[in-house]
Design a protein around this motif. Structure first.
Motif, mmCIF file in Angstrom:
data_model
loop_
_atom_site.group_PDB
_atom_site.id
_atom_site.type_symbol
_atom_site.label_atom_id
_atom_site.label_comp_id
_atom_site.label_asym_id
_atom_site.label_seq_id
_atom_site.Cartn_x
_atom_site.Cartn_y
_atom_site.Cartn_z
ATOM 1 N N ASP A 88 -4.310 12.043 -3.155
ATOM 2 C CA ASP A 88 -3.877 12.872 -1.833
ATOM 3 C C ASP A 88 -3.376 14.103 -2.386
ATOM 4 O O ASP A 88 -3.201 15.252 -1.412
ATOM 5 C CB ASP A 88 -3.109 12.328 -0.889
ATOM 6 N N ASP A 89 -3.094 14.191 -3.514
ATOM 7 C CA ASP A 89 -2.405 15.456 -4.053
ATOM 8 C C ASP A 89 -3.428 16.653 -4.462
ATOM 9 O O ASP A 89 -4.037 16.345 -5.672
ATOM 10 C CB ASP A 89 -1.569 15.128 -5.146
ATOM 11 N N LEU A 146 -2.565 4.881 2.290
ATOM 12 C CA LEU A 146 -1.770 6.051 2.209
ATOM 13 C C LEU A 146 -1.993 6.861 3.646
ATOM 14 O O LEU A 146 -1.087 7.313 4.319
ATOM 15 C CB LEU A 146 -2.012 7.160 1.153
ATOM 16 N N SER A 147 -2.970 6.684 4.022
ATOM 17 C CA SER A 147 -3.325 7.631 5.382
ATOM 18 C C SER A 147 -2.868 6.878 6.583
ATOM 19 O O SER A 147 -2.121 7.490 7.328
ATOM 20 C CB SER A 147 -4.906 7.569 5.553
ATOM 21 N N LYS A 149 -0.171 5.111 6.809
ATOM 22 C CA LYS A 149 1.219 5.309 6.828
ATOM 23 C C LYS A 149 1.564 6.604 7.342
ATOM 24 O O LYS A 149 2.387 6.893 8.224
ATOM 25 C CB LYS A 149 1.984 5.203 5.011
ATOM 26 N N TRP A 150 0.888 7.820 6.698
ATOM 27 C CA TRP A 150 1.328 8.992 7.343
ATOM 28 C C TRP A 150 1.020 9.048 8.675
ATOM 29 O O TRP A 150 1.526 9.833 9.557
ATOM 30 C CB TRP A 150 0.671 10.047 6.345
ATOM 31 N N LEU A 153 3.391 7.557 10.757
ATOM 32 C CA LEU A 153 4.695 8.351 10.889
ATOM 33 C C LEU A 153 4.277 9.633 11.704
ATOM 34 O O LEU A 153 5.274 10.206 12.427
ATOM 35 C CB LEU A 153 5.113 8.704 9.414
ATOM 36 N N LEU A 154 3.396 10.486 11.463
ATOM 37 C CA LEU A 154 3.153 11.598 12.395
ATOM 38 C C LEU A 154 2.986 11.338 13.832
ATOM 39 O O LEU A 154 3.485 11.860 14.577
ATOM 40 C CB LEU A 154 1.793 12.513 11.771
#
Length: 480
Positions: A88-89, A146-147, A149-150, A153-154
């Motif tokens: 993702d970076d 990862l997706s 989780k974000w 949160l968003l």
């Protein structure tokens, strides 16, 4: 990227072996001599994973052995690099795409090197082997974790942010609409008012929540001399005419025997000390008049709040009574009964009309009160303009300080007052008590909702309508 670090101590030694930094497109970053005079160490770097390979062979065979060794170790290093690449970076993605770039074969001058580079036509030691499928699947499996989780949160953050914006920037600060009847049609104004305030009568209303966050500042003596809802020492009924106050007064006099400070003592002002008097029909009172400024000054001088003689105070003068009679040690407990402003206006008309005067004539003569209840709650006299901040103050005063009763639920309201103030059960055996308990306010219906007369009354009571609608909200909230 590959760094070829020759063990030779000079460029001549490097040239004799058929290798040069220019041919390979590499840059020397410090030569290192190993124990074997012809050994060569190759440093391999993949992202943040680094390693080195050393070959002791010389010539074309040595280079081929070195090439195979690089291919073997590069796969191992690449496997380690995969686990460290953050997919993702963007920086890591860019770095990953740069790992082991393809050389320009046209720059390789040694025939053996060219043969070595194109041998098998599908690989050379500059090109890393293809990532095995299972490693790619490992990266793919990590992406959804990862997706998710974000995304969660968003989503939570966006929801909380939207609630905050709704509370701060909703339908103005207190969640109701204030319209100017001179610029908006009366029917549209009244309809919007009822919808915006009345629609919140369930649970804790939006209006209450927004008032809690509006940080409205009450006048200092209202804040200190009145207890909050559920606290305070002396019950203080803010007398609003034609809402049910007289029925309450008969109950407290004839069923409970409470000593009142009201206008009952207006005819008994000769004494120089505070005394308790008895009404001819029953009921007790102290010799002060709570309906005039002079009477309040007399009551203040007698210190009726701390005298121990007064059980309940009745007065329409809300602010003067709170300022002159109560203090932070002897606080008042505000309560009152609310009625629909059109119904109240009709009852005031029926009580005060001149014989033969119609309601239309009464209105045209200027006798119809303008937002009487709101003016009482904010201490603004007739003729002074009311603004939205006045409405905010009136509503927040009710929310924080007032026990609410409704004329449309009069008996239930009276019972609520009794329990709130710890009064005993009504003694219906007392003279006049049964009649007082059964009394109901009645009025002749002379206006129909939506018709011109109804709308004309509301035009003068648009703020009072919103006060009444919010009083109904509080009545239900206080029931809980």
């Amino acid at each position: 990227k590959l760094k070829m670090l020759p063990a030779a101590s000079s460029e001549d030694d490097l040239s004799e072996s058929g290798w040069s930094p220019a041919d390979l497109g590499l840059v020397e970053e410090g030569s290192t001599r190993s124990e074997h005079p012809t050994s060569r160490r190759t440093e391999v770097s993949l992202g943040s994973v680094q390693g080195s390979i050393t070959s002791r062979s010389t010539g074309s065979v040595g280079r081929r052995a070195l090439s195979h060794s690089i291919r073997h170790h590069a796969a191992i290093l690449q496997h380690k690099a995969v686990d460290k690449i953050d997919v993702d970076d963007p920086t890591e993605q860019k770095e990953a795409s740069r790992v082991m770039p393809q050389p320009n074969l046209n720059q390789i001058s040694d025939p053996l090197d060219e043969d070595e580079a194109v041998i098998g036509s599908d690989w050379n030691f500059f090109t890393p082997p293809t990532i095995p499928a299972e490693w790619s699947q490992q990266i793919i499996r990590n992406v959804p974790k990862l997706s998710r989780k974000w995304v969660i949160l968003l989503t939570v953050f966006a929801f909380l942010l939207s609630i905050s914006f709704a509370m701060i920037f909703g339908i103005n600060k207190a969640g109701y609409k204030v319209a100017d009847p001179s610029t908006v049609g009366l029917k549209e104004t009244v309809g919007a008012t009822i919808q915006s305030v009345g629609a919140t009568i369930s649970g804790i209303s939006q209006t209450t929540l927004q008032l809690q966050t509006a940080n409205i500042r009450l006048p200092e003596y209202i804040q200190t001399n009145l207890g909050d809802v559920g606290s305070g020492l002396i019950p203080f009924y803010v007398f609003i005419p034609e809402t049910g106050g007289l029925t309450l007064q008969r109950l407290t006099r004839e069923c409970l025997g409470l000593v009142e400070a009201s206008n009952a003592g207006s005819q008994d002002l000769a004494g120089t000390s505070l005394t308790v008097q008895t009404l001819p029909g029953g009921g007790r009172y102290v010799n002060v008049d709570m309906n005039t400024d002079l009477g309040l000054d007399r009551a203040k001088n007698f210190q009726i709040a701390s005298s121990g003689l007064v059980d309940i105070v009745y007065s329409p003068l809300f602010y003067p009574v709170v300022e002159k009679i109560f203090d932070s040690n002897r606080t008042g407990r505000m309560f009152t009964i609310f009625c629909h402003p059109v119904s109240r206006a009709i009852m005031v008309y029926q009580k005060n009309q001149a014989p033969g005067t119609t309601m239309e004539q009464y209105i045209l003569s200027g006798q119809l009160e303008n937002n009487y209840v709101t003016r009482v709650l904010v201490n603004k006299l007739q003729g002074q303009n009311l603004v939205k901040e006045d409405l905010d103050l009136a509503l927040d005063t009710l929310r924080r300080k007032c026990v609410i009763g409704l004329s449309e639920s009069l008996l239930e309201s009276l019972e609520r007052f009794r329990k709130s103030f710890g009064w005993p059960e009504y003694d219906t055996a007392r003279v006049g008590c049964a009649e007082a308990a059964d009394a109901q306010n009645t009025n002749q219906t002379i206006a129909v909702e939506g018709e011109s007369l109804w709308n004309e009354i509301l035009k003068q009571n648009d703020f009072d309508l919103q006060v009444f609608e919010y009083a109904k909200v509080l009545y239900n909230e206080q029931r809980q």
